[in-house]
Design a protein around this motif. Structure first.
Motif, PDB file in Angstrom:
ATOM      1  N   ALA A 269       0.683  -1.255  -0.001  1.00 59.07           N
ATOM      2  CA  ALA A 269       0.170   0.034   0.111  1.00 59.07           C
ATOM      3  C   ALA A 269       0.949   1.265   0.028  1.00 59.07           C
ATOM      4  O   ALA A 269       0.439   2.291  -0.721  1.00 59.07           O
ATOM      5  N   VAL A 270       1.848   1.292   0.628  1.00 62.50           N
ATOM      6  CA  VAL A 270       2.850   2.537   0.803  1.00 62.50           C
ATOM      7  C   VAL A 270       3.507   2.587  -0.519  1.00 62.50           C
ATOM      8  O   VAL A 270       3.730   3.663  -1.004  1.00 62.50           O
ATOM      9  N   GLU A 271       3.927   1.491  -1.020  1.00 65.32           N
ATOM     10  CA  GLU A 271       4.732   1.683  -2.474  1.00 65.32           C
ATOM     11  C   GLU A 271       3.746   2.074  -3.645  1.00 65.32           C
ATOM     12  O   GLU A 271       3.977   2.861  -4.317  1.00 65.32           O
ATOM     13  N   ILE A 272       2.440   1.674  -3.552  1.00 63.12           N
ATOM     14  CA  ILE A 272       1.362   2.149  -4.442  1.00 63.12           C
ATOM     15  C   ILE A 272       1.142   3.582  -4.339  1.00 63.12           C
ATOM     16  O   ILE A 272       0.984   4.452  -5.249  1.00 63.12           O
ATOM     17  N   ALA A 273       0.942   4.022  -3.066  1.00 65.66           N
ATOM     18  CA  ALA A 273       0.690   5.476  -2.681  1.00 65.66           C
ATOM     19  C   ALA A 273       1.816   6.188  -3.115  1.00 65.66           C
ATOM     20  O   ALA A 273       2.006   7.346  -3.799  1.00 65.66           O
TER      21      ALA A 273
END
Length: 106
Positions: free
Chosen positions: A36-40
């Motif tokens: 999720a952090v990488e996508i954000a």
């Protein structure tokens, strides 16, 4: 605002780009949290140009898109590319005729 005052007859509201992030990202994350952090981060570094352009200088792109059917087609195709889970090929999610139908409407 309408969702908060809920006037008679209001059946639904549409919310767009409702992103909420913690003030600090914990050092240890689960696999899903890390994804999720990488996508954000990818969205923040690579996906906000559209929002910035439309929010600050909409006429810059507006004149070009109104004047060039091919430019408009590519603009929409790029959005279909960016906004579908397609593994770098929009045709994985959408039929070519579906995309052309969508583009033709505009």
């Amino acid at each position: 605002m309408l969702g908060q005052i809920h006037p008679p007859g209001l059946l639904a509201i549409h919310l767009n780009l409702q992103l909420v992030f913690p003030e600090e990202i914990p050092e240890i994350l689960s696999h899903e949290e890390q994804q999720a952090v990488e996508i954000a981060n990818k969205f923040i570094t690579d996906g906000l140009g559209y929002l910035q352009e439309q929010s600050t200088r909409p006429q810059t792109i507006g004149y070009a898109l109104c004047d060039s059917p091919v430019g408009l087609a590519m603009w929409i195709y790029e959005k279909l590319y960016a906004w579908t889970d397609n593994n770098d090929n929009p045709e994985n999610d959408l039929e070519l005729n579906e995309m052309l139908d969508n583009i033709t409407l505009y």
